[in-house]
Design a protein around this motif. Sequence first.
Motif, PDB file in Angstrom:
ATOM      1  N   ALA A 199    -114.878-114.023   4.052  1.00  0.00           N
ATOM      2  CA  ALA A 199    -115.534-113.694   5.499  1.00  0.00           C
ATOM      3  C   ALA A 199    -116.847-114.305   5.671  1.00  0.00           C
ATOM      4  O   ALA A 199    -117.097-114.733   6.885  1.00  0.00           O
ATOM      5  CB  ALA A 199    -115.539-112.124   5.574  1.00  0.00           C
ATOM      6  N   LEU A 200    -117.660-114.456   4.563  1.00  0.00           N
ATOM      7  CA  LEU A 200    -118.829-115.066   4.897  1.00  0.00           C
ATOM      8  C   LEU A 200    -118.788-116.563   4.944  1.00  0.00           C
ATOM      9  O   LEU A 200    -119.894-117.050   5.695  1.00  0.00           O
ATOM     10  CB  LEU A 200    -119.793-114.847   3.695  1.00  0.00           C
ATOM     11  N   GLY A 201    -117.879-117.243   4.783  1.00  0.00           N
ATOM     12  CA  GLY A 201    -117.718-118.677   5.004  1.00  0.00           C
ATOM     13  C   GLY A 201    -117.174-118.927   6.482  1.00  0.00           C
ATOM     14  O   GLY A 201    -117.238-119.749   7.277  1.00  0.00           O
ATOM     15  N   LEU A 202    -116.122-117.845   6.737  1.00  0.00           N
ATOM     16  CA  LEU A 202    -115.376-117.676   8.220  1.00  0.00           C
ATOM     17  C   LEU A 202    -116.244-117.576   9.373  1.00  0.00           C
ATOM     18  O   LEU A 202    -116.335-118.157  10.393  1.00  0.00           O
ATOM     19  CB  LEU A 202    -114.390-116.627   8.182  1.00  0.00           C
ATOM     20  N   ALA A 203    -117.146-116.719   9.136  1.00  0.00           N
ATOM     21  CA  ALA A 203    -118.062-116.051  10.405  1.00  0.00           C
ATOM     22  C   ALA A 203    -118.861-117.176  10.958  1.00  0.00           C
ATOM     23  O   ALA A 203    -119.006-117.422  12.270  1.00  0.00           O
ATOM     24  CB  ALA A 203    -119.119-115.148   9.813  1.00  0.00           C
TER      25      ALA A 203
END
Length: 374
Positions: free
Chosen positions: A361-365
Amino acid sequence: MTSLRTLLDQVDLVVVGAGVVGLAHARAAVERGLTVAVVERDARPLGASVRNFGHGCATAQDGAALRYAMAARRIWLDLAEDGVWVRPSGTVVVARAEDELAVLREFAELRGPGLVHLLDADGTHARVPLGDGVVGGAFLPLDVRVNPRQAAPALAAALAARGVRFHWSTSVHTIEPGEVGTSRGTVRARHVVVAVGHDVDRHFPGLAADAGVRRCSLHMLRVREPHPREIEPAVLTGLSLLRYDGFTACPSLADVRARFERESPRLLDAGVNLMLTRLPDGDLTIGDTHAYAADVPPYRAEELDDLVLAETAKLLGAPSLTVRERWRGVYASAPEPFLIATPAEGVRVVSVTSGIGMTTALGLAPEVLDDLIP
């Protein structure tokens, strides 16, 4: 009753959902200097973001998920400075059959020595206390562990300290361009991110149906560590090879699946991914099973817990395990690993539909916001 037309907040970005996916978008927006509000129906994070293994399993991903996971790894390590419990402990993948070891050799060729370190049986036992039958393994040094019970609340607290406004215990009723209607009033925002996990169908049923979103429910347990020696890395097994996309390119994977179909079909029928991680207090999170449906039934089959306990005890070489807690995890599942949709102008619906939200998630956002807010 509060009128929906009462102005509750006005910001650049409103995020619906305070799980790790929603918090990741809030963080990415703050990094851009935007004002942010987060609306969450519960009083604190209670969903998939606190019910998982806390395993940042970056190395075993593939495609876009691998890119997101490697970016997220760096951010997780940075978040340690904000009070999030994070450990760069890596992962040990235990091979208990020659076909599993063959997959790990092939995987090491694909990923390279910097990402995968092959282990013999003694090297595997040296990293993790295990039972008999280990033939070798692999160490994935870039994987991380977080405390799943603390990570999302700590990240929310860190974001609040940076000016993000949280509206807890607040239900969202309507989502429109520039406006989110809640049980406490309206939040006006130029941009909206809806990150409600498996509850996409509660807000956008047609979108969820088109994407094939279902709920995946998991049996998970917390047990007392049976050995005096601490287990530092996350631990995966041969069953895990069948569940992570990074292993799908390995020719020997078909042999692993065929053997489980012959010898242990019950494990495949229950969707078991035999793995474990250590909590900061020393207890182990173990699991898990997988069942897919539109809704989650209220009944838990005790035999599934017994299956996980028996297989984990065998893995660890323990006569039995002491259970401290049991719970059901739930996450969104769909044919594609990520759902990123635009149901209206300025609105993005984002769900990790593959059970790897903590990992990616932290890389997707940031990439989602690159598209939403050029």
